[in-house]
Scaffold this motif. Sequence first.
Motif, short mmCIF file in Angstrom:
data_model
loop_
_atom_site.label_atom_id
_atom_site.label_comp_id
_atom_site.label_asym_id
_atom_site.label_seq_id
_atom_site.Cartn_x
_atom_site.Cartn_y
_atom_site.Cartn_z
N GLU A 89 55.31 -40.33 -1.45
CA GLU A 89 54.47 -40.27 -2.64
C GLU A 89 53.96 -41.66 -3.00
OE1 GLU A 89 56.80 -38.56 -5.72
OE2 GLU A 89 57.36 -36.78 -4.56
N ASP A 90 52.87 -41.71 -3.75
CA ASP A 90 52.36 -42.98 -4.25
C ASP A 90 53.42 -43.65 -5.10
OD1 ASP A 90 50.05 -42.37 -2.96
OD2 ASP A 90 48.77 -42.32 -4.74
N VAL A 91 53.45 -44.98 -5.02
CA VAL A 91 54.49 -45.75 -5.70
C VAL A 91 53.83 -46.92 -6.46
CG1 VAL A 91 56.46 -47.31 -5.37
CG2 VAL A 91 56.30 -45.20 -4.05
N THR A 92 54.28 -47.14 -7.67
CA THR A 92 53.89 -48.34 -8.42
C THR A 92 55.13 -48.86 -9.12
OG1 THR A 92 51.64 -47.51 -8.78
CG2 THR A 92 52.39 -49.32 -10.19
N ILE A 93 55.67 -49.95 -8.62
CA ILE A 93 56.91 -50.48 -9.18
C ILE A 93 56.98 -51.98 -8.88
CG2 ILE A 93 58.38 -50.14 -7.15
CD1 ILE A 93 60.53 -49.06 -9.14
N THR A 94 57.68 -52.70 -9.72
CA THR A 94 57.87 -54.13 -9.51
C THR A 94 59.34 -54.39 -9.21
OG1 THR A 94 56.05 -54.74 -10.98
CG2 THR A 94 57.69 -56.42 -10.53
N GLN A 150 66.01 -60.27 -9.42
CA GLN A 150 67.29 -60.34 -8.71
C GLN A 150 67.12 -59.97 -7.24
OE1 GLN A 150 66.73 -58.80 -11.57
NE2 GLN A 150 68.43 -58.97 -13.01
N VAL A 151 66.05 -59.22 -6.93
CA VAL A 151 65.78 -58.82 -5.55
C VAL A 151 64.84 -59.81 -4.89
CG1 VAL A 151 64.76 -57.01 -4.10
CG2 VAL A 151 66.14 -56.40 -6.09
N ILE A 152 63.73 -60.09 -5.58
CA ILE A 152 62.76 -61.07 -5.09
C ILE A 152 62.64 -62.14 -6.17
CG2 ILE A 152 60.37 -61.45 -4.38
CD1 ILE A 152 60.33 -58.57 -3.40
N PRO A 153 63.31 -63.27 -5.98
CA PRO A 153 63.46 -64.25 -7.06
C PRO A 153 62.22 -65.10 -7.31
CG PRO A 153 64.55 -65.02 -5.09
CD PRO A 153 64.06 -63.63 -4.78
N ALA A 176 54.09 -61.90 -6.96
CA ALA A 176 54.14 -61.34 -5.60
C ALA A 176 55.43 -60.58 -5.33
CB ALA A 176 53.93 -62.43 -4.56
N ARG A 177 55.68 -59.55 -6.16
CA ARG A 177 56.85 -58.71 -5.91
C ARG A 177 56.58 -57.25 -6.27
NH1 ARG A 177 60.20 -58.91 -10.75
NH2 ARG A 177 59.34 -60.35 -12.27
N ASP A 178 55.31 -56.88 -6.41
CA ASP A 178 54.96 -55.49 -6.70
C ASP A 178 54.99 -54.64 -5.42
OD1 ASP A 178 54.60 -56.10 -9.32
OD2 ASP A 178 52.41 -56.12 -9.25
N ILE A 179 55.53 -53.45 -5.56
CA ILE A 179 55.46 -52.46 -4.49
C ILE A 179 54.52 -51.36 -4.99
CG2 ILE A 179 56.72 -50.83 -3.03
CD1 ILE A 179 59.21 -52.55 -3.47
N VAL A 180 53.27 -51.46 -4.56
CA VAL A 180 52.24 -50.50 -4.97
C VAL A 180 51.73 -49.83 -3.70
CG1 VAL A 180 50.04 -50.16 -6.12
CG2 VAL A 180 51.59 -51.92 -6.94
N LEU A 181 52.10 -48.59 -3.50
CA LEU A 181 51.72 -47.87 -2.28
C LEU A 181 50.79 -46.72 -2.66
CD1 LEU A 181 55.11 -47.75 -0.36
CD2 LEU A 181 53.15 -49.21 0.11
N ARG A 182 49.55 -46.82 -2.27
CA ARG A 182 48.60 -45.73 -2.43
C ARG A 182 48.38 -45.12 -1.06
NH1 ARG A 182 46.45 -46.42 -7.51
NH2 ARG A 182 46.55 -48.53 -8.36
N HIS A 183 48.59 -43.82 -0.96
CA HIS A 183 48.56 -43.12 0.34
C HIS A 183 49.52 -43.81 1.32
CE1 HIS A 183 45.09 -40.96 -1.16
NE2 HIS A 183 44.48 -42.09 -1.39
N PRO A 184 50.82 -43.81 1.00
CA PRO A 184 51.78 -44.52 1.84
C PRO A 184 51.92 -43.95 3.25
CG PRO A 184 52.91 -43.17 0.21
CD PRO A 184 51.46 -43.17 -0.16
N ASP A 185 51.41 -42.72 3.46
CA ASP A 185 51.46 -42.15 4.80
C ASP A 185 50.38 -42.74 5.71
OD1 ASP A 185 49.55 -40.95 3.13
OD2 ASP A 185 49.45 -39.16 4.38
N ARG A 186 49.50 -43.55 5.12
CA ARG A 186 48.48 -44.24 5.90
C ARG A 186 49.08 -45.54 6.42
NH1 ARG A 186 43.53 -43.32 7.52
NH2 ARG A 186 42.42 -44.82 6.24
N GLY A 190 49.33 -59.63 -5.42
CA GLY A 190 50.75 -59.81 -5.69
C GLY A 190 51.62 -58.70 -5.13
N ARG A 191 51.17 -58.07 -4.05
CA ARG A 191 51.79 -56.82 -3.60
C ARG A 191 52.43 -56.90 -2.23
NH1 ARG A 191 46.99 -52.57 -4.62
NH2 ARG A 191 47.99 -51.61 -2.82
#
Length: 313
Positions: free
Chosen positions: A109-114, A118-121, A125-135, A208-209
């Motif tokens: 599924e599409d994802v929009t999250i930062t 603590q994960v990416i200090p 440039a730490r956004d995970i924004v996936l539009r059509h992630p199957d592409r 920033g993605r």
Amino acid sequence: MDDGERQVGVMRRLRERVRGLLRREKRESRESLALPRMSLYRRAHGYAYLRWPYGYIGSAIGEKPSLKWRRLLFAPFLWRALFPERWGREYHGKVVPTSEASRLVSVKEDVTITAPEQVIPHPTARDIVLRHPDRIVALDCPCRLSRENPCYPLDVCLIIGEPFVSFVLKHHADHAHAITSDEALEILAQEAERGHVHHAFFKEALWGRFYAICNCCSCCCGAISAQRHGTPMLISSGFVAAHDPDLCIACGICAELCAFGAIDLARDPVVDSALCMGCGVCASHCEAGAMTLQRDLTKAEPLSLQALGIPTD
């Protein structure tokens, strides 16, 4: 016309072309993808990086003489490399074990999250924004192509989601092809078998993605080379390799495969935790079971899609 005049002419034509292309594509991209506003410099930087990755990356790390003069063309975007800490904040890869890299190419599924710091200090440039992630696209690795004697195969850089996939297929049809999630999983498995390291890459100039998973060898990869020479382009997986001397048969495979030079069987302790990035290559290739991955609380937390609430199944 001497070389200096020729390079000035090329730079002028490149600047004019980038401006024209940005004007034509700006409105369509923003309306269809709801892209955030960015400065002209960052838009130009992101466009140049995606449009001419072989020149951009090749000019920075390339061994071929034909690539080195291009540093003049991309100098406006590469000058931050003179400031290692700043460069690493704006362009970095998060080391991920094969299991987590596999989840990244299995998102449904599409994802929009930062990702939290603590994960990416880094603040950017730490956004995970996936539009059509199957592409997904398999792209010929710019790092490998910049080397005189590259590792093969070349098509091991995985570009994930829109608008990146469509852009790459449009402009790099000779170096890229669309693949399925299952084919991406197969590439990850094959690269892991070769002892290569998975990096989830983020770039400030690309909104920033997160945009790609690179499968990196120490002999070709610019990011690994930069990391080993003091430019912090890579973020630890959050794990560190642990060695059990009672199980070790001293075959040396772990030290041979370690991309970061963190393992030395001739000294004690065997693993230098300061150098280890927790990629898991040593553990997955240790037939004796003497190498394992353990959580290191002094390092950034793992990039766990499950912890971030991203469904992959």
